[in-house]
Scaffold this motif. Structure first.
Motif, PDB file in Angstrom:
ATOM      1  N   CYS A   1       3.769  -2.210  -3.973  1.00  0.00           N
ATOM      2  CA  CYS A   1       3.104  -1.798  -2.739  1.00  0.00           C
ATOM      3  C   CYS A   1       2.587  -3.013  -1.975  1.00  0.00           C
ATOM      4  CB  CYS A   1       1.953  -0.852  -3.066  1.00  0.00           C
ATOM      5  SG  CYS A   1       1.056  -0.293  -1.610  1.00  0.00           S
TER       6      CYS A   1
ATOM      7  N   ILE B   1      -2.044   0.262   2.725  1.00  0.00           N
ATOM      8  CA  ILE B   1      -1.283   1.289   3.441  1.00  0.00           C
ATOM      9  C   ILE B   1      -1.932   1.601   4.790  1.00  0.00           C
ATOM     10  CG2 ILE B   1      -0.616   3.733   3.423  1.00  0.00           C
ATOM     11  CD1 ILE B   1      -0.285   3.443   0.364  1.00  0.00           C
TER      12      ILE B   1
ATOM     13  N   SER C   1       3.798  -4.096   1.680  1.00  0.00           N
ATOM     14  CA  SER C   1       2.764  -4.126   2.719  1.00  0.00           C
ATOM     15  C   SER C   1       2.690  -5.492   3.384  1.00  0.00           C
ATOM     16  CB  SER C   1       1.397  -3.772   2.114  1.00  0.00           C
ATOM     17  OG  SER C   1       1.404  -2.476   1.567  1.00  0.00           O
TER      18      SER C   1
ATOM     19  N   ALA D   1       2.811   5.743   1.835  1.00  0.00           N
ATOM     20  CA  ALA D   1       1.624   6.576   2.065  1.00  0.00           C
ATOM     21  C   ALA D   1       1.696   7.950   1.406  1.00  0.00           C
ATOM     22  CB  ALA D   1       1.391   6.746   3.559  1.00  0.00           C
TER      23      ALA D   1
END
Length: 281
Positions: free
Chosen positions: A145, A24, A149, A198
């Protein structure tokens, strides 16, 4: 202390949290440079409040996976902010303030009126300033995630030249045939994805720090776009890692600790830049 760190690293949930935190931080720093240079830094703050409002709706209707509401709503508002700021009498900063405050108030109102929690204040505080949920991530959440990302990083690398052109001289980019509006839209969508990712890490009120501080720190030391972007990514990842380790060892809030480390890094870069500038002169 080293023994403690090694011991904690043996736990999967700690490794998951660090992986997600680093990813993140990396994504936030890449687009942060562009947003700061385009004087659009507060879009992160505005979208984070929108994400809070969407999360409140998802909580009220008892959705198991809140991402199905939070992500589309945040992306939609990112697009609206871009269009509203350019095509109407409501300019960019006013549009961000309007949507930001409205979403925050609406979300908190919903959570109060339709509250199903016995600790509403704690839930709201955790959402705004980050919570320990980053330490309870499942393998599936870490995978999602990681995919998002990697997608953000690939988009930035593939369209680096276009993003560079749109960042520094949008009018010239349009004149030479670059679809500036399309790339502005792409930037807005990517930022929305980063904001949603986030939220669990630093909370909706502190997300802007991940976007702004690494970029500003890098700008104190370099004046080349590529070097600023690279150093911003490095310092963001390092601060996220050390912030999470300090948080785990000292028992401090994850989000606030990461932001505090970012602030310290900025102060160091600021004075280092002054010394370098003085030495060059």
């Amino acid at each position: 202390m080293l023994e403690k760190i090694i011991m904690y690293m043996q736990y999967p949930f700690v490794r998951y949290a660090i992986i997600v935190g680093v990813l993140i931080a990396l994504c936030s720093s890449l687009l942060g440079v562009t947003l700061v240079l385009k004087r659009f830094s507060f879009i992160g703050d505005g979208l984070s409040h929108v994400a809070f409002g969407a999360m409140a709706i998802a909580t009220v209707i008892n959705m198991t996976d809140k991402m199905f509401i939070i992500l589309p709503v945040t992306i939609l508002c990112a697009v609206l902010l871009l269009k509203t700021g350019k095509n109407t009498n409501i300019k960019g900063d006013a549009a961000i303030a309007m949507i930001s405050v409205g979403a925050l108030a609406f979300g908190y109102l919903l959570m109060n009126v339709f509250s199903t929690s016995s600790n509403l204040t704690g839930d709201v505080c955790s959402t705004l300033f980050g919570s320990t949920s980053i330490l309870t991530l499942t393998k599936e959440e870490v995978l999602i995630c990681a995919i998002l990302s990697v997608s953000v990083v690939l988009i930035f690398i593939l369209f680096y030249n276009k993003i560079f052109a749109v960042t520094f001289d949008e009018d010239f980019a349009k004149a030479v045939g670059t679809k500036a509006d399309t790339y502005n839209l792409l930037i807005a969508v990517v930022i929305a994805v980063i904001i949603v990712l986030a939220m669990n890490l630093v909370g909706s009120l502190l997300i802007s720090a991940l976007v702004i501080f690494p970029a500003l720190s890098a700008m104190r030391l370099f004046n080349n776009f590529k070097m600023v972007t690279m150093f911003s990514a490095i310092i963001s990842v390092v601060c996220a890692f050390f912030g999470m380790m300090i948080s785990i060892l000292a028992g401090t809030p994850v989000g606030s600790t990461i932001v505090a480390v970012d602030v310290v890094a900025f102060v160091i870069c600021y004075f280092s830049g002054m010394l370098i500038g003085g030495a060059r002169a």
